[in-house]
Design an enzyme around this catalytic site. Structure first.
Site, mmCIF file in Angstrom:
data_model
loop_
_atom_site.group_PDB
_atom_site.id
_atom_site.type_symbol
_atom_site.label_atom_id
_atom_site.label_comp_id
_atom_site.label_asym_id
_atom_site.label_seq_id
_atom_site.Cartn_x
_atom_site.Cartn_y
_atom_site.Cartn_z
ATOM 1 N N ASP A 38 0.819 -1.307 0.038
ATOM 2 C CA ASP A 38 -0.082 -0.096 -0.134
ATOM 3 C C ASP A 38 0.903 1.110 0.037
ATOM 4 O O ASP A 38 1.929 1.123 0.384
ATOM 5 C CB ASP A 38 -0.896 -0.019 1.365
ATOM 6 C CG ASP A 38 -2.318 0.930 0.902
ATOM 7 O OD1 ASP A 38 -3.356 0.361 1.108
ATOM 8 O OD2 ASP A 38 -2.122 2.050 1.001
ATOM 9 N N ASN A 91 -5.794 -4.109 -6.855
ATOM 10 C CA ASN A 91 -6.805 -3.403 -5.996
ATOM 11 C C ASN A 91 -6.712 -2.025 -5.415
ATOM 12 O O ASN A 91 -7.656 -1.339 -5.229
ATOM 13 C CB ASN A 91 -7.053 -4.221 -4.790
ATOM 14 C CG ASN A 91 -8.068 -3.784 -3.887
ATOM 15 O OD1 ASN A 91 -9.302 -3.566 -4.120
ATOM 16 N ND2 ASN A 91 -7.627 -3.286 -2.646
ATOM 17 N N TYR A 162 -12.838 8.160 -13.219
ATOM 18 C CA TYR A 162 -12.905 6.798 -12.362
ATOM 19 C C TYR A 162 -13.642 5.871 -13.420
ATOM 20 O O TYR A 162 -13.219 4.806 -13.492
ATOM 21 C CB TYR A 162 -13.811 7.194 -11.157
ATOM 22 C CG TYR A 162 -14.034 5.915 -10.477
ATOM 23 C CD1 TYR A 162 -13.045 5.669 -9.245
ATOM 24 C CD2 TYR A 162 -14.927 5.105 -10.273
ATOM 25 C CE1 TYR A 162 -12.962 4.702 -8.524
ATOM 26 C CE2 TYR A 162 -15.059 3.921 -9.497
ATOM 27 C CZ TYR A 162 -14.162 3.828 -8.695
ATOM 28 O OH TYR A 162 -14.077 2.528 -7.953
ATOM 29 N N LYS A 166 -11.957 2.540 -14.827
ATOM 30 C CA LYS A 166 -12.545 1.241 -14.385
ATOM 31 C C LYS A 166 -12.877 0.570 -15.858
ATOM 32 O O LYS A 166 -12.814 -0.739 -15.824
ATOM 33 C CB LYS A 166 -13.624 1.203 -13.456
ATOM 34 C CG LYS A 166 -13.197 1.563 -12.161
ATOM 35 C CD LYS A 166 -12.218 0.698 -11.438
ATOM 36 C CE LYS A 166 -11.856 1.017 -9.978
ATOM 37 N NZ LYS A 166 -11.147 0.123 -9.414
ATOM 38 N N ILE A 195 -19.589 -0.155 -1.539
ATOM 39 C CA ILE A 195 -19.311 -1.265 -0.555
ATOM 40 C C ILE A 195 -18.645 -0.053 0.767
ATOM 41 O O ILE A 195 -18.193 1.209 0.329
ATOM 42 C CB ILE A 195 -17.955 -1.923 -0.807
ATOM 43 C CG1 ILE A 195 -18.372 -2.614 -2.215
ATOM 44 C CG2 ILE A 195 -17.523 -2.951 0.279
ATOM 45 C CD1 ILE A 195 -19.423 -3.564 -2.029
ATOM 46 N N THR A 197 -16.333 1.514 2.584
ATOM 47 C CA THR A 197 -15.234 1.667 2.841
ATOM 48 C C THR A 197 -14.700 3.300 3.013
ATOM 49 O O THR A 197 -15.889 3.968 2.510
ATOM 50 C CB THR A 197 -14.067 1.242 1.767
ATOM 51 O OG1 THR A 197 -14.390 1.890 0.456
ATOM 52 C CG2 THR A 197 -14.493 -0.358 1.421
#
Ligand code: NAI
Length: 255
Positions: A38, A91, A162, A166, A195, A197
């Site tokens: 990360d 990811n 974005y 994707k 999701i 997060t």
């Protein structure tokens, strides 16, 4: 019973965050040895602490996925720790608010915001694939899972770069699946819906009601619910699956 990733070594990028961390814990539960990479070193180290506390084996790696030399050294570090990379989960990613494009329509994105979004969410995935594929070719096979999104399948307001990134990730996934099939390398993507997060906090604040109205389950997903799909795709149970993009979205794409 042995886990479905027993004996495998795995690299997870963005492993300090919601979906990456949940996937690290799921991979470890299934027996994988992990490298958690990360941008945010402390966050990656926290994931590693959680994995090791649960009896798993993990190392912390750090760096920006937009830099080719950095990604190459991340891949090399995994190989020197574990000898090979059986599974790679690409990811790491960012949302519009992280490049000061919160709520911006297509013409309102700054040039810099667009470039950074594409650099992290598209070029970053490609760079990871590029260096992982070299290793997987040398070792005789492997599995790659990329994090796509429902934004890789449809347009979403105020997310143009974005969405573009994707869609690109799904294109890279399908192309590599074809290119490397004969070399025993499977390449798939998971397409999460909304999701819980850090990434979705901004969108939920701005248009959470509209998003939930379009989600048949009427709730957000949990990172652990994405991790289950990634774990299965990374395992030999998915031995005939490649070039696929699996939606895990509470029914969002069915509407
Ligand atoms: P998150 O913000 O919790 O995790 C993302 C992680 O990526 C963070 O730990 C961050 O430090 C790391 N990262 C960001 N830029 C990086 C870079 N340049 N180099 C290395 N690491 C970097 O967000 P979340 O939701 O866990 O996101 C993971 C992936 O899931 C992203 O690719 C995102 O686009 C995707 N996704 C998320 C959805 C959601 O609803 N949360 C929906 C669909 C896709």
């Amino acid at each position: 019973m042995p886990g479905i990733l027993e004996g495998k070594s795995a690299l997870i990028t963005g492993g300090g965050g919601g979906i990456g961390r949940a996937t690290a814990l799921a991979f470890a539960r299934e027996g994988a040895r992990l490298a958690v990479a990360d941008f945010n070193e402390a966050a990656a180290a926290e994931t590693v602490k959680l994995v090791n506390a649960g009896g798993g084996q993990a190392i912390t790696l750090t760096g920006d996925v937009t830099d080719s030399a950095t990604v190459q050294s991340i891949v090399k570090a995994v190989v020197s720790a574990y000898g090979r990379i059986d599974c790679a989960f690409n990811n790491a990613g960012i949302a519009g608010f992280q490049v000061d494009a919160s709520g911006a329509r297509t013409h309102e994105w700054s040039d810099d915001a667009f470039d950074r979004m594409i650099a992290v969410n598209l070029r970053g995935v490609w760079l990871c694939m590029k260096h992982e594929l070299v290793q997987m070719l040398a070792q005789g096979g492997g599995v790659i899972v990329n994090t796509g999104s429902i934004a890789g399948l449809v347009g979403l307001p105020t997310s143009s770069a974005y969405v573009a990134a994707k869609h690109g990730v799904l294109g890279l996934t399908k192309t590599a699946a074809i290119e490397y099939a004969k070399e025993n390398i499977r390449v798939n993507a998971v397409c999460p819906g909304y999701i819980e997060t850090n990434m979705t906090k901004d969108a939920m604040q701005r248009r959470g009601d509209a998003i939930m109205a379009n989600t048949p389950f009427r709730r957000m997903g949990k990172p652990e619910e994405i991790a289950e799909m990634v774990t299965w795709l990374a395992s030999d149970r998915a031995s005939y699956v490649s070039g696929a993009c699996y939606n895990v979205d509470g029914g969002y794409m069915a509407v």
